[in-house]
Design a protein around this motif. Sequence first.
Motif, PDB file in Angstrom:
ATOM      1  N   GLN A  28       0.697  -0.844  -0.018  1.00  0.00           N
ATOM      2  CA  GLN A  28      -0.014   0.198  -0.268  1.00  0.00           C
ATOM      3  C   GLN A  28       1.020   1.379  -0.008  1.00  0.00           C
ATOM      4  OE1 GLN A  28      -2.174  -0.873   3.268  1.00  0.00           O
ATOM      5  NE2 GLN A  28      -3.641  -1.410   2.322  1.00  0.00           N
ATOM      6  N   ARG A  29       2.136   1.537   0.891  1.00  0.00           N
ATOM      7  CA  ARG A  29       2.934   2.668   0.663  1.00  0.00           C
ATOM      8  C   ARG A  29       3.642   2.749  -0.751  1.00  0.00           C
ATOM      9  NH1 ARG A  29       4.166   1.107   6.069  1.00  0.00           N
ATOM     10  NH2 ARG A  29       5.481  -0.074   5.523  1.00  0.00           N
ATOM     11  N   GLU A  30       3.642   1.620  -1.387  1.00  0.00           N
ATOM     12  CA  GLU A  30       4.188   2.017  -2.687  1.00  0.00           C
ATOM     13  C   GLU A  30       3.482   2.624  -3.462  1.00  0.00           C
ATOM     14  OE1 GLU A  30       5.665  -1.305  -6.226  1.00  0.00           O
ATOM     15  OE2 GLU A  30       6.347  -2.098  -3.590  1.00  0.00           O
ATOM     16  N   ILE A  31       1.981   1.908  -3.586  1.00  0.00           N
ATOM     17  CA  ILE A  31       1.436   2.562  -4.358  1.00  0.00           C
ATOM     18  C   ILE A  31       0.990   3.438  -3.596  1.00  0.00           C
ATOM     19  CG2 ILE A  31      -1.402   2.438  -4.836  1.00  0.00           C
ATOM     20  CD1 ILE A  31      -1.110  -0.716  -5.147  1.00  0.00           C
ATOM     21  N   VAL A  32       0.766   4.777  -2.246  1.00  0.00           N
ATOM     22  CA  VAL A  32       0.761   5.766  -2.373  1.00  0.00           C
ATOM     23  C   VAL A  32       1.865   6.666  -2.938  1.00  0.00           C
ATOM     24  CG1 VAL A  32       0.658   7.325  -0.030  1.00  0.00           C
ATOM     25  CG2 VAL A  32      -0.785   5.456  -0.167  1.00  0.00           C
ATOM     26  N   GLN A  33       3.127   6.428  -2.706  1.00  0.00           N
ATOM     27  CA  GLN A  33       4.053   6.724  -3.340  1.00  0.00           C
ATOM     28  C   GLN A  33       4.002   7.162  -5.171  1.00  0.00           C
ATOM     29  OE1 GLN A  33       6.721   9.010  -1.195  1.00  0.00           O
ATOM     30  NE2 GLN A  33       6.789   9.409  -3.496  1.00  0.00           N
ATOM     31  N   LYS A  34       3.794   5.679  -5.781  1.00  0.00           N
ATOM     32  CA  LYS A  34       3.311   6.269  -7.028  1.00  0.00           C
ATOM     33  C   LYS A  34       2.235   7.125  -7.272  1.00  0.00           C
ATOM     34  CE  LYS A  34       3.850   1.317  -8.216  1.00  0.00           C
ATOM     35  NZ  LYS A  34       2.972   0.424  -9.763  1.00  0.00           N
ATOM     36  N   THR A  35       1.293   7.037  -6.807  1.00  0.00           N
ATOM     37  CA  THR A  35       0.244   8.144  -6.518  1.00  0.00           C
ATOM     38  C   THR A  35       1.026   9.491  -6.604  1.00  0.00           C
ATOM     39  OG1 THR A  35      -1.196   6.256  -6.056  1.00  0.00           O
ATOM     40  CG2 THR A  35      -1.646   8.591  -6.503  1.00  0.00           C
ATOM     41  N   ALA A  36       2.263   9.647  -5.651  1.00  0.00           N
ATOM     42  CA  ALA A  36       2.470  10.567  -5.502  1.00  0.00           C
ATOM     43  C   ALA A  36       3.475  11.549  -6.381  1.00  0.00           C
ATOM     44  CB  ALA A  36       3.041  10.746  -3.938  1.00  0.00           C
ATOM     45  N   ASN A  37       4.593  10.419  -6.695  1.00  0.00           N
ATOM     46  CA  ASN A  37       4.840  11.119  -8.273  1.00  0.00           C
ATOM     47  C   ASN A  37       3.968  10.910  -9.212  1.00  0.00           C
ATOM     48  OD1 ASN A  37       6.851   9.842  -6.304  1.00  0.00           O
ATOM     49  ND2 ASN A  37       7.634   8.455  -7.038  1.00  0.00           N
ATOM     50  N   PHE A  38       2.971  10.503  -9.436  1.00  0.00           N
ATOM     51  CA  PHE A  38       2.570  10.198 -10.297  1.00  0.00           C
ATOM     52  C   PHE A  38       1.443  11.992 -10.425  1.00  0.00           C
ATOM     53  CE2 PHE A  38      -2.141  10.189 -12.404  1.00  0.00           C
ATOM     54  CZ  PHE A  38      -1.734  10.093 -13.336  1.00  0.00           C
ATOM     55  N   ILE A  39       0.985  12.181  -9.835  1.00  0.00           N
ATOM     56  CA  ILE A  39       0.418  13.532  -9.242  1.00  0.00           C
ATOM     57  C   ILE A  39       1.105  14.723  -9.471  1.00  0.00           C
ATOM     58  CG2 ILE A  39      -0.967  14.748  -7.163  1.00  0.00           C
ATOM     59  CD1 ILE A  39      -2.677  13.464  -9.608  1.00  0.00           C
ATOM     60  N   VAL A  45      -7.578   7.024   2.940  1.00  0.00           N
ATOM     61  CA  VAL A  45      -6.980   8.235   3.222  1.00  0.00           C
ATOM     62  C   VAL A  45      -6.088   9.248   2.565  1.00  0.00           C
ATOM     63  CG1 VAL A  45      -6.892  10.601   4.650  1.00  0.00           C
ATOM     64  CG2 VAL A  45      -8.094   8.893   4.901  1.00  0.00           C
ATOM     65  N   ALA A  46      -4.731   9.197   2.214  1.00  0.00           N
ATOM     66  CA  ALA A  46      -3.463   9.068   1.403  1.00  0.00           C
ATOM     67  C   ALA A  46      -3.890   9.217   0.591  1.00  0.00           C
ATOM     68  CB  ALA A  46      -2.588   8.486   1.937  1.00  0.00           C
ATOM     69  N   LEU A  47      -4.413   7.868  -0.631  1.00  0.00           N
ATOM     70  CA  LEU A  47      -5.053   7.833  -2.187  1.00  0.00           C
ATOM     71  C   LEU A  47      -5.849   9.313  -2.409  1.00  0.00           C
ATOM     72  CD1 LEU A  47      -4.884   3.778  -3.158  1.00  0.00           C
ATOM     73  CD2 LEU A  47      -3.001   5.801  -3.111  1.00  0.00           C
ATOM     74  N   ALA A  48      -6.967   9.048  -1.458  1.00  0.00           N
ATOM     75  CA  ALA A  48      -7.699   9.995  -1.972  1.00  0.00           C
ATOM     76  C   ALA A  48      -7.467  11.883  -1.705  1.00  0.00           C
ATOM     77  CB  ALA A  48      -8.897   9.764  -1.353  1.00  0.00           C
ATOM     78  N   ALA A  49      -7.161  11.494  -0.550  1.00  0.00           N
ATOM     79  CA  ALA A  49      -5.799  13.388  -1.195  1.00  0.00           C
ATOM     80  C   ALA A  49      -5.278  13.575  -2.225  1.00  0.00           C
ATOM     81  CB  ALA A  49      -5.408  13.071   0.466  1.00  0.00           C
ATOM     82  N   LEU A  50      -4.317  12.756  -2.407  1.00  0.00           N
ATOM     83  CA  LEU A  50      -3.715  12.455  -3.685  1.00  0.00           C
ATOM     84  C   LEU A  50      -4.335  13.150  -5.188  1.00  0.00           C
ATOM     85  CD1 LEU A  50      -0.709   9.961  -2.396  1.00  0.00           C
ATOM     86  CD2 LEU A  50      -0.112  12.649  -2.937  1.00  0.00           C
ATOM     87  N   LEU A  51      -5.355  12.081  -4.634  1.00  0.00           N
ATOM     88  CA  LEU A  51      -6.196  12.393  -6.278  1.00  0.00           C
ATOM     89  C   LEU A  51      -7.630  12.840  -6.040  1.00  0.00           C
ATOM     90  CD1 LEU A  51      -6.107   8.655  -7.131  1.00  0.00           C
ATOM     91  CD2 LEU A  51      -4.868   9.667  -8.135  1.00  0.00           C
ATOM     92  N   HIS A  52      -8.109  13.642  -5.058  1.00  0.00           N
ATOM     93  CA  HIS A  52      -9.033  15.122  -5.017  1.00  0.00           C
ATOM     94  C   HIS A  52      -8.852  15.911  -6.549  1.00  0.00           C
ATOM     95  CE1 HIS A  52      -7.069  17.856  -3.217  1.00  0.00           C
ATOM     96  NE2 HIS A  52      -7.724  18.630  -3.507  1.00  0.00           N
ATOM     97  N   ASP A  53      -8.230  16.112  -6.655  1.00  0.00           N
ATOM     98  CA  ASP A  53      -8.328  17.470  -7.397  1.00  0.00           C
ATOM     99  C   ASP A  53      -7.433  17.000  -9.356  1.00  0.00           C
ATOM    100  OD1 ASP A  53      -8.735  19.666  -6.881  1.00  0.00           O
ATOM    101  OD2 ASP A  53      -8.000  20.408  -6.035  1.00  0.00           O
ATOM    102  N   ILE A  54      -7.709  15.960  -9.393  1.00  0.00           N
ATOM    103  CA  ILE A  54      -7.077  14.225 -10.714  1.00  0.00           C
ATOM    104  C   ILE A  54      -7.456  15.130 -11.784  1.00  0.00           C
ATOM    105  CG2 ILE A  54      -8.359  12.706 -10.345  1.00  0.00           C
ATOM    106  CD1 ILE A  54      -6.132  11.559 -11.983  1.00  0.00           C
ATOM    107  N   ALA A  55      -9.005  15.839 -11.859  1.00  0.00           N
ATOM    108  CA  ALA A  55      -9.557  16.424 -12.771  1.00  0.00           C
ATOM    109  C   ALA A  55     -10.371  17.042 -12.108  1.00  0.00           C
ATOM    110  CB  ALA A  55     -10.250  15.060 -13.915  1.00  0.00           C
TER     111      ALA A  55
END
Length: 219
Positions: A5-16, A53-63
Amino acid sequence: MNSHQREIVQKTANFIEKKFEGEGTGHDWQHIYRVWKSAENIAKGEQCDSYIVALAALLHDIADHKFYDGDLLEGSRQTKTWLKEAGADENTIEKVADIVKRVSYKGANVKDDMPSIEGQIVQDADRLDAIGAIGIARAFAYGGSKHRSLYDPKEVYEMHENFEAYHKSESSTIAHFYEKLLLLKDRIHTVTAKKIAQERHQYMELFLEQFYSEWEGEK
Ligand code: ADP
Ligand code: NI
């Protein structure tokens, strides 16, 4: 959170972070970063799933709907596409996409509909970043990007009854305080965020008082 899960959060942070490079309307990576950190802080005081919480915070403004002609569903579509690619499970994808769909402010007289605690935490963190000193700075940055005036003393403030009307609004940036920013402290869900919101709210009241005195050349 486990290591997968931590890995997916970090990947998402880098992507955003990459996706938001060079955004100048208040929706930059720094906004996302602050919401992420503030959501983590609020989450400490709640019984919740910190992964969601972490994933939704990172993705909340994606579009954000403001850039997709008022389309509120584009965010959850892009969230699903990304999380699938990142290797998240179906249950996580559904929960995060549902939060992204509901998170936006839709008008003064439109009630919020955010059933999950994880979503409430992210919505609180997002709203905290819209008020206080940073909120003031973001509002004027956004207003400037739309060529809006700072303030119009003759303007009548509108309490929007639906998202359509709010989305179309072209009011001055000071009007935005009355149409959104000053209303946020009463639309916060968690105890931790409520305390922070009260202080930031007072700071905005003080700012407005000073602003009006300067407008009339009194101070
Ligand atoms: P959030 O990211 O908090 O959901 P929005 O996407 O609605 O907020 O807007 C991004 C930032 O721009 C926020 O700080 C918000 O207050 C500000 N903003 C949005 N609409 C206006 C407007 N009409 N005038 C000035 N600032 C605005
Ligand atoms: Ni936001």
